[in-house]
Design an enzyme around this catalytic site. Structure first.
Site, PDB file in Angstrom:
ATOM      1  N   ASP A  51       6.023  -0.307  -6.540  1.00  0.00           N
ATOM      2  CA  ASP A  51       4.993  -1.064  -7.251  1.00  0.00           C
ATOM      3  C   ASP A  51       3.848  -0.115  -7.623  1.00  0.00           C
ATOM      4  OD1 ASP A  51       3.844  -0.706  -4.675  1.00  0.00           O
ATOM      5  OD2 ASP A  51       4.585  -2.676  -4.072  1.00  0.00           O
ATOM      6  N   ASP A  53      -0.132   0.179  -7.965  1.00  0.00           N
ATOM      7  CA  ASP A  53      -1.407  -0.452  -7.640  1.00  0.00           C
ATOM      8  C   ASP A  53      -2.537   0.256  -8.371  1.00  0.00           C
ATOM      9  OD1 ASP A  53      -0.324  -2.356  -5.881  1.00  0.00           O
ATOM     10  OD2 ASP A  53      -0.174  -0.840  -4.314  1.00  0.00           O
ATOM     11  N   ASP A 125      -4.714   4.136   4.982  1.00  0.00           N
ATOM     12  CA  ASP A 125      -4.107   4.491   6.272  1.00  0.00           C
ATOM     13  C   ASP A 125      -3.844   5.993   6.455  1.00  0.00           C
ATOM     14  OD1 ASP A 125      -2.097   4.201   4.363  1.00  0.00           O
ATOM     15  OD2 ASP A 125      -0.925   2.737   5.508  1.00  0.00           O
TER      16      ASP A 125
HETATM   17  P1  ATP Z   1       5.532   1.148  -0.358  1.00  0.00           P
HETATM   18  O1  ATP Z   1       5.117   0.418  -1.601  1.00  0.00           O
HETATM   19  O2  ATP Z   1       6.547   2.203  -0.531  1.00  0.00           O
HETATM   20  O3  ATP Z   1       5.825   0.222   0.756  1.00  0.00           O
HETATM   21  P2  ATP Z   1       2.731   1.807  -0.220  1.00  0.00           P
HETATM   22  O4  ATP Z   1       2.021   2.940   0.420  1.00  0.00           O
HETATM   23  O5  ATP Z   1       2.573   1.627  -1.670  1.00  0.00           O
HETATM   24  O6  ATP Z   1       4.258   1.970   0.171  1.00  0.00           O
HETATM   25  P3  ATP Z   1       1.667  -0.833  -0.024  1.00  0.00           P
HETATM   26  O7  ATP Z   1       1.852  -1.855   1.050  1.00  0.00           O
HETATM   27  O8  ATP Z   1       2.176  -1.114  -1.383  1.00  0.00           O
HETATM   28  O9  ATP Z   1       2.317   0.500   0.543  1.00  0.00           O
HETATM   29  O10 ATP Z   1       0.111  -0.508  -0.048  1.00  0.00           O
HETATM   30  C1  ATP Z   1      -0.521   0.211  -1.084  1.00  0.00           C
HETATM   31  C2  ATP Z   1      -1.618   1.122  -0.516  1.00  0.00           C
HETATM   32  O11 ATP Z   1      -2.581   0.340   0.189  1.00  0.00           O
HETATM   33  C3  ATP Z   1      -1.132   2.140   0.504  1.00  0.00           C
HETATM   34  O12 ATP Z   1      -0.642   3.292  -0.118  1.00  0.00           O
HETATM   35  C4  ATP Z   1      -2.388   2.395   1.317  1.00  0.00           C
HETATM   36  O13 ATP Z   1      -3.264   3.271   0.650  1.00  0.00           O
HETATM   37  C5  ATP Z   1      -3.039   1.037   1.351  1.00  0.00           C
HETATM   38  N1  ATP Z   1      -2.622   0.256   2.541  1.00  0.00           N
HETATM   39  C6  ATP Z   1      -1.583  -0.599   2.637  1.00  0.00           C
HETATM   40  N2  ATP Z   1      -1.495  -1.153   3.851  1.00  0.00           N
HETATM   41  C7  ATP Z   1      -2.517  -0.628   4.569  1.00  0.00           C
HETATM   42  C8  ATP Z   1      -2.991  -0.802   5.908  1.00  0.00           C
HETATM   43  N3  ATP Z   1      -2.363  -1.630   6.744  1.00  0.00           N
HETATM   44  N4  ATP Z   1      -4.088  -0.101   6.281  1.00  0.00           N
HETATM   45  C9  ATP Z   1      -4.730   0.740   5.420  1.00  0.00           C
HETATM   46  N5  ATP Z   1      -4.331   0.938   4.162  1.00  0.00           N
HETATM   47  C10 ATP Z   1      -3.248   0.272   3.728  1.00  0.00           C
HETATM   48 MG    MG Z   2       3.339   0.103  -2.807  1.00  0.00          MG
END
Ligand code: ATP
Ligand code: MG
Length: 379
Positions: A51, A53, A125
């Site tokens: 996705d 963001d 994170d």
């Molecule tokens: P994927 O989409 O592959 O699961 P992602 O890193 O994009 O990995 P998302 O859940 O889509 O994960 O979250 C987008 C962004 O939001 C992350 O890259 C991170 O910067 C932030 N984020 C997500 N969850 C947390 C959390 N629990 N604590 C702090 N930051 C977070």
């Molecule tokens: Mg993501």
């Protein structure tokens, strides 16, 4: 904060068209706006992001006003979803600060204080997840050393791991997932903190953990994730009735192979596998008092599922499917000639058959002939 700006030109084809449109509109309205998080990380690694963001200094209401088809969502933090179809939307988040209001347990209860990009960086994170991409200037913006971590394949926490895991224990399973996804190494501090604090995961709401569990296991490295979760003591906070066996291993490898081949997967199948052994054990106990095979099966299934949903909630349709898979096993094992057609016509046949096949190739080699029979009759 020191900042590194690195010019990187991503192939346009790799960028989501809708995300680019959203960024253009917000940019034209005079705001600062970037791609952020997992998508920047994945693009740098040459992976296809799940996705895209978007982060901006525009307030949610201001973003909402720019897009006719958008909606404000979220209570703990307000976000805007710009809709392109019922299922397809781009999430836009306003920069917010890491200042959080926490409960006595240390868990975050509110974190909706808006801030600038530097504030937004430190609430994230891991370093690898805190990169911003300016699509106009083709620049990656890095305040925390995420670029170096990506090239070294290392995962470091932003801030102190003990504290950040206390605030949100879900970050521990995210760490484990990214470790496998990127074949990266967790920093020694993260490693030690998870070993110490794994138990905190049991305070997270079962509803939130359902979504996270699907992310943990519906991927190409699911078995590795499973083993890490077990090693860190996280698995027992998610599935306390589950212990590694050859059936689980086969099923996880099978799920990964299906995903590589773009075949559909359902969480019902994996959950049924995870809980099968516990169901069998419960059944043996109950059957001693309950004469009816079916009533004993139903009771054992119900009890195992009730125990499970105290940790990870499962929607009703999913538990119904799990029970179907389990109930059909004995029917398939019997191979009753009069029931063959009826079973083949059952909409759950395929899943139950796959389940039997994997059992025969792992914990129940005595079922190999039975599995062969069902392979033959369905063709
Ligand atoms: P994927 O989409 O592959 O699961 P992602 O890193 O994009 O990995 P998302 O859940 O889509 O994960 O979250 C987008 C962004 O939001 C992350 O890259 C991170 O910067 C932030 N984020 C997500 N969850 C947390 C959390 N629990 N604590 C702090 N930051 C977070
Ligand atoms: Mg993501």
């Amino acid at each position: 904060m020191k900042v590194i700006r690195q010019t990187v030109k991503f192939d346009k084809k790799l960028l989501d068209k809708n995300a680019v449109k959203v960024i253009d509109t917000i940019h034209k309205a005079g705001f600062e706006v970037y791609l952020v998080g997992g998508c920047v990380r994945d693009l740098l690694l040459g992976l296809r992001p799940k996705d895209f963001d978007v982060a901006t200094n525009a307030k949610p209401e201001q973003v909402h006003k720019l897009f006719k088809r958008s909606r404000l969502i979220g209570r703990r933090f307000r976000l805007v979803h710009v809709m392109f179809s019922a299922r397809n939307f781009i999430e836009v988040a306003t920069f917010r600060s890491g200042k959080v209001q926490t409960a006595k347990s240390g868990v975050i209860v509110r974190d909706n204080c808006y801030g600038n990009i530097e504030d937004d960086v430190i609430r994230r994170d891991f370093n690898i997840n805190a990169l911003y991409y300016d699509i106009k200037k083709h620049q990656v913006i890095d305040y925390v050393g995420g670029l170096i971590d990506i090239s070294n394949k290392e995962i470091h926490m932003i801030g102190e791991p003990t504290l950040r895991f206390e605030q949100d224990p879900v970050r521990m399973i995210r760490a484990v997932r990214f470790q496998s996804k990127l074949s990266a190494k967790l920093s020694p501090e993260i490693h030690a903190s998870i070993l110490n604090q794994a138990h905190l995961l049991s305070h997270v709401s079962p509803a939130r953990l359902y979504e996270e569990c699907i992310k943990l296991f519906h991927n190409e490295y699911a078995f590795e994730v499973f083993e890490s979760l077990e090693k860190y003591g996280l698995l027992q906070c998610l599935f306390k009735q589950t212990h590694k066996n050859s059936f689980i291993k086969k099923a996880l490898l099978n799920t990964s192979a299906r995903i590589k081949q773009n075949k559909p997967v359902t969480p019902a199948f994996l959950f049924a596998v995870f809980l099968w052994q516990a169901q069998n054990e419960r059944f043996i106990v109950i059957k001693k008092k309950q004469k009816s095979f079916y009533l004993a099966m139903a009771k054992a299934s119900e009890e195992v599922i009730i125990t499970q949903i105290q940790q990870v909630s499962l929607p009703k349709w999913l538990t119904a499917r799990i029970k179907d898979i389990w109930m059909m096993q004995s029917k398939l094992e019997k191979m009753h000639p009069k029931k063959v057609q009826e079973l083949l016509d059952n909409p759950r046949f395929r899943m139950a058959y796959d389940f039997l096949l994997l059992r025969s190739k792992s914990i129940n080699p005595e079922l190999l002939e039975t599995a062969k029979f069902w392979t033959k009759v369905q063709n």
